[in-house]
Write an enzyme that holds these catalytic residues in place. Sequence first.
Site, PDB file in Angstrom:
ATOM      1  N   ARG A  50       0.861  -1.187   0.000  1.00  9.03           N
ATOM      2  CA  ARG A  50       0.000   0.000   0.000  1.00  9.03           C
ATOM      3  C   ARG A  50       0.893   1.232   0.000  1.00  9.03           C
ATOM      4  O   ARG A  50       1.871   1.304   0.767  1.00  9.03           O
ATOM      5  CB  ARG A  50      -0.889  -0.006   1.243  1.00  9.03           C
ATOM      6  CG  ARG A  50      -1.571   1.328   1.567  1.00  9.03           C
ATOM      7  CD  ARG A  50      -2.854   1.501   0.844  1.00  9.03           C
ATOM      8  NE  ARG A  50      -3.500   2.778   1.172  1.00  9.03           N
ATOM      9  CZ  ARG A  50      -4.256   3.466   0.328  1.00  9.03           C
ATOM     10  NH1 ARG A  50      -4.481   3.001  -0.892  1.00  9.03           N
ATOM     11  NH2 ARG A  50      -4.806   4.596   0.671  1.00  9.03           N
ATOM     12  N   CYS A  66     -13.097  11.803   4.737  1.00  2.83           N
ATOM     13  CA  CYS A  66     -12.357  11.041   3.732  1.00  2.83           C
ATOM     14  C   CYS A  66     -12.414   9.567   4.118  1.00  2.83           C
ATOM     15  O   CYS A  66     -13.059   9.183   5.089  1.00  2.83           O
ATOM     16  CB  CYS A  66     -10.916  11.528   3.647  1.00  2.83           C
ATOM     17  SG  CYS A  66      -9.978  11.295   5.187  1.00  2.83           S
ATOM     18  N   CYS A  68      -9.357   7.882   4.295  1.00  2.27           N
ATOM     19  CA  CYS A  68      -7.930   7.606   4.482  1.00  2.27           C
ATOM     20  C   CYS A  68      -7.631   6.757   5.708  1.00  2.27           C
ATOM     21  O   CYS A  68      -6.906   5.761   5.626  1.00  2.27           O
ATOM     22  CB  CYS A  68      -7.156   8.921   4.553  1.00  2.27           C
ATOM     23  SG  CYS A  68      -7.373   9.966   3.095  1.00  2.27           S
ATOM     24  N   ASP A 127      -4.030  16.989  -7.925  1.00  2.00           N
ATOM     25  CA  ASP A 127      -3.205  16.040  -7.183  1.00  2.00           C
ATOM     26  C   ASP A 127      -1.737  16.400  -7.399  1.00  2.00           C
ATOM     27  O   ASP A 127      -1.234  16.319  -8.522  1.00  2.00           O
ATOM     28  CB  ASP A 127      -3.484  14.615  -7.665  1.00  2.00           C
ATOM     29  CG  ASP A 127      -2.918  13.555  -6.728  1.00  2.00           C
ATOM     30  OD1 ASP A 127      -1.963  13.856  -5.987  1.00  2.00           O
ATOM     31  OD2 ASP A 127      -3.432  12.422  -6.745  1.00  2.00           O
ATOM     32  N   ARG A 129       0.912  15.020  -5.741  1.00  2.00           N
ATOM     33  CA  ARG A 129       1.830  14.019  -5.197  1.00  2.00           C
ATOM     34  C   ARG A 129       2.859  13.553  -6.224  1.00  2.00           C
ATOM     35  O   ARG A 129       2.565  13.459  -7.408  1.00  2.00           O
ATOM     36  CB  ARG A 129       1.043  12.824  -4.658  1.00  2.00           C
ATOM     37  CG  ARG A 129       0.270  13.153  -3.401  1.00  2.00           C
ATOM     38  CD  ARG A 129      -0.604  12.022  -2.959  1.00  2.00           C
ATOM     39  NE  ARG A 129      -1.719  11.806  -3.882  1.00  2.00           N
ATOM     40  CZ  ARG A 129      -2.688  10.921  -3.680  1.00  2.00           C
ATOM     41  NH1 ARG A 129      -2.664  10.160  -2.596  1.00  2.00           N
ATOM     42  NH2 ARG A 129      -3.667  10.799  -4.550  1.00  2.00           N
TER      43      ARG A 129
END
Length: 198
Positions: A50, A66, A68, A127, A129
């Site tokens: 993950r 969320c 998460c 995004d 990231r």
Amino acid sequence: MSSISLVAKSKLPTPWGTFTLVGFQETGTGKDHAALVMGDITTDEPVLGRIHSECLTGDALFSLRCDCGFQLQAAMQNIAKAGCGVLLYVRQEGRGIGLLNKIRAYHLQDQGADTVEANVALGFAADMRDYTICADMLKALEVKSLRLMTNNPRKLKAMESFGIPVAERVPLQEGRNPHNEFYLSTKANKLDHLFKKT
């Protein structure tokens, strides 16, 4: 040249079993990241894994906005059940915009914006990231291929592009509730996350 360096290791007992906690430091920024490892992840078999981006609100403060925190716990449970796997905990809060900007984005969402619209209104991409560091962490851990727990197709493409083959995508759909329905539908409809669109 690797974007990270491995700094330290220790045992980390959790409710689901004892992991090895591995600390990394980003060479360019000094930012810290971590990996949770269980079992032998250096074999030729695809490793259950993950890539989890830090979410202080969901992971530590139990936010229902969320999914998460739910995904983090489910991933740790799945790895413990398998007896082998790796979870990367990457310090890229709010899809890379940071905690304070994430709170600003939440404020815009309180006024009706979706998660993508809020990021864009603050001057960011949907995004931000960077998965380069994730691939370098996996290479440092000698992971050869993954069974990746994700709903995000960008992670699959990023790992493949950085030389970490993904043998299987393992869906990770956890924590749907009335507070995050709009968020999850936005991820499906605007970010192409791989779960049922609503």
